[in-house]
Enzyme design. Structure first.
Site, PDB file in Angstrom:
ATOM      1  N   ASP A  45     -28.528  -7.706  67.203  1.00 37.51           N
ATOM      2  CA  ASP A  45     -29.116  -6.560  66.520  1.00 37.51           C
ATOM      3  C   ASP A  45     -30.630  -6.720  66.384  1.00 37.51           C
ATOM      4  O   ASP A  45     -31.365  -5.743  66.479  1.00 37.51           O
ATOM      5  CB  ASP A  45     -28.475  -6.353  65.140  1.00 37.51           C
ATOM      6  CG  ASP A  45     -27.283  -5.410  65.229  1.00 37.51           C
ATOM      7  OD1 ASP A  45     -27.277  -4.563  66.146  1.00 37.51           O
ATOM      8  OD2 ASP A  45     -26.349  -5.521  64.403  1.00 37.51           O
ATOM      9  N   ARG A  85     -19.023 -13.694  57.070  1.00 31.56           N
ATOM     10  CA  ARG A  85     -19.917 -12.541  56.911  1.00 31.56           C
ATOM     11  C   ARG A  85     -19.142 -11.389  56.280  1.00 31.56           C
ATOM     12  O   ARG A  85     -18.032 -11.066  56.723  1.00 31.56           O
ATOM     13  CB  ARG A  85     -20.463 -12.104  58.271  1.00 31.56           C
ATOM     14  CG  ARG A  85     -21.410 -10.911  58.165  1.00 31.56           C
ATOM     15  CD  ARG A  85     -21.990 -10.538  59.494  1.00 31.56           C
ATOM     16  NE  ARG A  85     -20.987  -9.969  60.375  1.00 31.56           N
ATOM     17  CZ  ARG A  85     -21.187  -9.724  61.671  1.00 31.56           C
ATOM     18  NH1 ARG A  85     -22.333 -10.025  62.219  1.00 31.56           N
ATOM     19  NH2 ARG A  85     -20.233  -9.200  62.394  1.00 31.56           N
ATOM     20  N   CYS A 124     -26.996 -17.132  65.110  1.00 33.71           N
ATOM     21  CA  CYS A 124     -25.592 -16.895  65.410  1.00 33.71           C
ATOM     22  C   CYS A 124     -25.396 -15.816  66.472  1.00 33.71           C
ATOM     23  O   CYS A 124     -24.283 -15.486  66.826  1.00 33.71           O
ATOM     24  CB  CYS A 124     -24.793 -16.560  64.151  1.00 33.71           C
ATOM     25  SG  CYS A 124     -25.210 -14.967  63.453  1.00 33.71           S
ATOM     26  N   HIS A 158     -18.683  -4.643  73.339  1.00 37.67           N
ATOM     27  CA  HIS A 158     -17.708  -5.528  72.706  1.00 37.67           C
ATOM     28  C   HIS A 158     -16.817  -6.225  73.712  1.00 37.67           C
ATOM     29  O   HIS A 158     -16.373  -7.337  73.487  1.00 37.67           O
ATOM     30  CB  HIS A 158     -16.907  -4.753  71.663  1.00 37.67           C
ATOM     31  CG  HIS A 158     -17.712  -4.560  70.438  1.00 37.67           C
ATOM     32  ND1 HIS A 158     -17.723  -5.478  69.426  1.00 37.67           N
ATOM     33  CD2 HIS A 158     -18.622  -3.642  70.129  1.00 37.67           C
ATOM     34  CE1 HIS A 158     -18.595  -5.101  68.535  1.00 37.67           C
ATOM     35  NE2 HIS A 158     -19.153  -3.981  68.927  1.00 37.67           N
ATOM     36  N   GLU A 214     -31.577  -9.767  60.971  1.00 40.80           N
ATOM     37  CA  GLU A 214     -31.317  -8.996  62.186  1.00 40.80           C
ATOM     38  C   GLU A 214     -32.089  -7.688  62.209  1.00 40.80           C
ATOM     39  O   GLU A 214     -31.856  -6.830  63.060  1.00 40.80           O
ATOM     40  CB  GLU A 214     -29.806  -8.747  62.349  1.00 40.80           C
ATOM     41  CG  GLU A 214     -29.149  -8.143  61.137  1.00 40.80           C
ATOM     42  CD  GLU A 214     -27.623  -8.139  61.228  1.00 40.80           C
ATOM     43  OE1 GLU A 214     -27.089  -8.203  62.338  1.00 40.80           O
ATOM     44  OE2 GLU A 214     -26.983  -8.052  60.167  1.00 40.80           O
TER      45      GLU A 214
END
Lengths: 541, 85
Positions: free
Chosen positions: A452, A330, A499, A189, A428
Site C-alpha cells: 500500500d 493486524r 511486512c 490477491h 503504509e
C-alpha cells in the site's frame, strides 16, 4: 495441438500438470415461452432433486471436514428446496405465465431473497443469499451450466479470467499447482496467494476455452505457458522441476540456523499468514514468529460478523501453536478490494482512498471492540502483539489507545486475564511516513506495509494491470520513505519491521539491513531463501 | 388445539441452523403446526416462512398444534425449544 503463450510472471517456479479452467457461475436467465407447463414443472422437479443430491454430497463432505454445526447449512438448503412456499411459487409462475423453469426459479429466488433483504437485519440479508444460492444451483442444473468453480480431481494448473478474493478463499488449495489468469495484476490477491503457496503464477495469458483437461506447463521464471507440450519439452521441464525441488531441499538445511550476516548482525525473520491453517507452514519453514497475521479471513470466510468467541479461539490457537514466539495480529483490514457483503460498505468512487481498515473500526467501534477483546483474551495464552492498519495521524493512534484502555478496563472488571501486549502500527501511507517521528512516541513498533505504501506514494492503483509497467517497486521515493521510517522509529524508541512484498525481495535485503531494519516478515515459503541471502551479506564491507 | 408461548433465549435467535432443526421437529407430527410472532402466523413446517419471522433473542413466539397427536407435538416441541432456542 501444441500452443505456446507468453505472459507476465508474478511468481517463479515450474508446474507440470493437467489444466483445469475455473469457470465463474454465469447464470444469465432468459425468459422463454413454453407450450407444456406440466413438462416444464417435471423438469424443475428433476433439477430440484439433483440439486438436493448435490447438497447432500456437500453436507457429507463438510460433516467429515468441518463438523456437524458447519455442515448444517447444506441441510438447511435442502429443506429450502423442499419448502412448499418456494416450490408452489415456481409452479405457479410456470403455469400462469407459461414460461421456462429457469426463469420461474430465478424469479422465485429473487422474490424470496428480496423479501429477506428488505427485512433490514444483517442476519436476514444472509438468508437472502441462501435463497439466491439454492435458486442458482437449480438454474445451473436446468440450463446445463454446471461445473462452475474449480472442480479438479487431481492437482492441476488453474486457468481463470480473474479471481476475486472471495473466490480464492473457497478454493481447494491442495488441488492447485499454479495460477494462470488472463486479467489481474502483479499485486492482485491471486499473486499474493501464489507467493504464499510458493507456486508459479502467470497473468496476461489469453488462453483458449478448450484447454480444459489438456496437459500444460507453466514456466514462472520465463513467463511461458504451454498447452499439449511435446515429449521433449516435457522432459526438459521435468528436469528443470527436479532441479528446483533439489534447490528447495538444500534450503531446508538452513533450518535451525540463525538469521545473521557474516559480520554478526542479527535480525528477526518472521512470517506473514492469512489463516490459522498457515501456522503449519510457519513452523515447517522455521520462522522466528509471525510478523503479520491478517485477521480478515475470519470476516471473509464468515457469513456474518464473527463473534468474540470465534475470534478468540482462532487467535488462541495460533498463539498456543507458536509456543511463546511472537504473533503480530493486524486488526481488521477490509474495504477497498477486500469486500465483505454483510458489512454493507456501499459502492465508492475511490475505494482505495475510501472507507477501509482502521477508518471502519474507529467509526464502528462495536466491531473493533469485539476484535480487541478477543485479541486481549487470547494474549493470555501466548505472545500476541496487535498492529493497526492504514494509520494517517497521531490522533487516530490516541483514539485507538483510548478504546484499548476501555477494553482492558472491562476485562479487569470481569476478572478475565490477559497478557502483556505490544501495540504497533502499519506504516503504509505517506502521511504516516511524514509523521513517523511523532507516531513512534505512541507505539512499541512499526511495520512497513510496502504494497500500500507503494500504491499511495506513487499514486498507482495496484489493481490496474495497465500500470504494471510503471509500477516501480524499487522507486527511490519508496526506499527513502522506508529509510526515514526506520530512522524516526528508532529515534522514538520503536522497533521497525517490513511486512510487505518488498521485505522478501532478495535484491533489497542488504539495503534494508544497512538502513537498520529490525525485522523482515515474509511469506512462510520465502523464509529460508531470505535467510540464505542474509547469511551471505557482509555489512562491514 | 394446543398451544404454548416461548421466549427465545438463544443469543442468535432462530437462525438458519436452529430454524432447520425446528422445522424438522415440527414436520415429524401429522398435525398442523404454526408459529407466530407479533400476530404474524406461519406454517412451522415451511422453513422460509419460519425464517421470514426474523425471530431474535428475547422475542416471544406462540406455537400451535392442531390435529392428530397434538398433545405429543406440543410437549415435544416445547421441550425442543427449551433445549435448543
Amino acid at each position: 495441438m501444441f500452443k505456446e503463450f507468453s505472459g507476465k510472471s508474478v511468481f517463479g517456479g515450474i508446474a507440470i500438470g493437467k489444466i483445469c479452467i475455473y469457470r465463474k457461475q454465469d447464470n444469465l436467465v432468459k425468459r422463454q415461452k413454453i407450450d407444456d407447463p406440466e413438462a416444464e414443472i417435471a423438469r424443475f422437479d428433476k433439477a430440484r432433486e439433483d440439486a438436493k443430491a448435490q447438497l447432500q454430497g456437500l453436507h457429507d463432505k463438510a460433516l467429515k471436514e468441518v463438523g456437524e454445526a458447519n455442515a448444517m447449512v447444506f441441510e438447511v438448503h435442502q429443506m429450502m428446496l423442499d419448502d412448499l412456499d418456494y416450490v408452489e411459487s415456481v409452479q405457479n409462475i410456470i403455469r400462469t405465465q407459461q414460461v421456462n423453469a429457469e426463469f420461474a426459479t430465478a424469479t422465485t429466488g429473487d422474490n424470496f431473497s428480496e423479501m429477506f433483504a428488505s427485512m433490514d437485519d444483517d442476519y436476514m440479508r444472509e438468508r437472502a443469499a441462501d435463497v439466491k444460492d439454492i435458486s442458482n444451483r437449480v438454474v445451473a442444473i436446468l440450463s446445463g451450466n454446471e461445473g462452475g468453480g474449480f472442480n479438479a480431481t487431481e492437482p492441476s494448473i488453474l486457468l481463470a479470467e480473474d479471481l476475486a478474493p472471495s473466490e480464492t478463499v473457497q478454493l481447494d488449495k491442495s488441488m492447485v499447482l499454479s495460477f494462470v489468469t488472463h486479467l489481474g495484476s502483479t499485486n492482485s490477491h491471486t499473486a499474493i496467494l501464489a507467493r504464499t503457496m510458493n507456486i508459479p503464477a502467470l497473468i496476461g495469458i489469453d488462453f483458449p476455452e478448450d484447454a480444459d483437461g489438456h496437459m500444460g506447463i507453466v514456466d514462472g521464471f520465463e513467463g511461458k505457458f504451454y498447452i499439449d507440450p511435446s515429449e521433449e519439452l516435457l522432459a526438459e521441464y521435468q528436469a528443470k522441476l527436479d532441479k528446483e525441488l533439489e534447490k528447495q531441499r538444500l534450503l531446508q538445511e538452513l533450518k535451525g540456523k540463525e538469521n545473521v550476516t557474516l559480520d554478526g548482525t542479527k535480525i528477526n525473520l518472521y512470517a506473514n499468514i492469512g489463516s490459522v491453517k498457515d501456522v503449519a507452514d510457519v513452523l515447517k519453514n522455521d520462522a522466528g514468529g509471525i510478523g503479520l497475521f491478517r485477521s480478515e479471513f475470519l470476516y471473509l470466510e464468515s457469513s456474518t460478523y464473527p463473534s468474540e468467541e470465534e475470534q478468540f479461539k482462532a487467535y488462541k490457537t495460533v498463539a498456543e501453536n507458536m509456543a511463546g514466539k511472537k504473533v503480530i495480529i493486524r486488526t481488521l483490514d477490509i474495504g477497498a478490494d477486500k469486500q465483505v457483503d454483510y458489512f454493507d460498505l456501499g459502492k465508492e468512487d475511490n475505494p482505495a482512498l475510501g472507507y477501509r481498515a482502521i477508518r471502519i473500526c474507529l467509526d464502528r467501534v462495536d466491531i473493533f471492540k469485539t476484535q480487541l477483546r478477543a485479541l486481549y483474551r487470547a494474549s493470555y495464552y501466548g505472545k500476541i502483539s496487535i498492529m493497526f492498519p492504514m494509520i494517517i495521524s497521531v490522533d487516530e493512534v490516541k483514539k485507538i489507545k483510548e478504546i484499548v484502555a476501555e477494553v482492558k478496563k472491562e476485562l479487569d472488571e470481569q476478572n478475565i486475564p490477559y497478557g502483556e501486549v505490544e501495540t504497533g502500527i502499519m506504516i503504509e501511507t505517506p502521511a504516516a511516513v511524514w509523521m513517523s517521528e511523532e507516531l513512534a512516541q505512541e507505539v512499541d513498533f512499526f511495520s512497513i506495509g510496502t504494497n500500500d505504501l507503494t500504491q499511495y506514494t506513487l499514486a498507482i492503483d495496484r489493481q490496474n494491470p495497465k500500470l504494471d509497467a510503471i509500477n516501480d517497486t524499487h522507486h527511490p521515493a519508496i526506499l527513502k520513505s522506508i529509510e526515514t521510517t526506520i530512522k524516526n522509529g528508532h529515534k522514538g524508541g520503536a522497533w521497525v519491521g517490513i511486512c510487505g512484498e518488498l521485505g522478501a525481495d532478495p535484491t533489497l535485503t542488504e539495503t534494508f539491513l544497512r538502513m537498520g531494519v529490525d525485522e523482515l516478515s515474509v511469506s512462510p515459503s520465502r523464509i529460508l531463501a531470505v535467510r540464505d541471502v542474509i547469511r551471505k551479506i557482509d555489512l562491514s564491507k | 388445539m394446543k398451544e404454548f408461548n416461548y421466549t427465545i433465549t438463544d443469543p442468535e435467535g432462530i437462525h438458519a441452523r436452529p430454524a432447520g432443526l425446528f422445522v424438522k421437529a415440527a414436520a415429524a407430527y401429522p398435525c398442523n403446526v404454526t408459529i407466530a410472532k407479533d400476530g404474524k402466523e406461519v406454517d412451522a413446517k415451511r422453513i422460509l416462512g419460519v425464517m421470514s419471522l426474523g425471530v431474535k433473542q428475547g422475542m416471544e413466539v406462540t406455537i400451535k398444534c392442531d390435529g392428530d397427536q397434538e398433545d405429543t407435538a406440543v410437549a415435544e416441541l416445547e421441550k425442543f425449544m427449551k433445549e435448543n432456542l
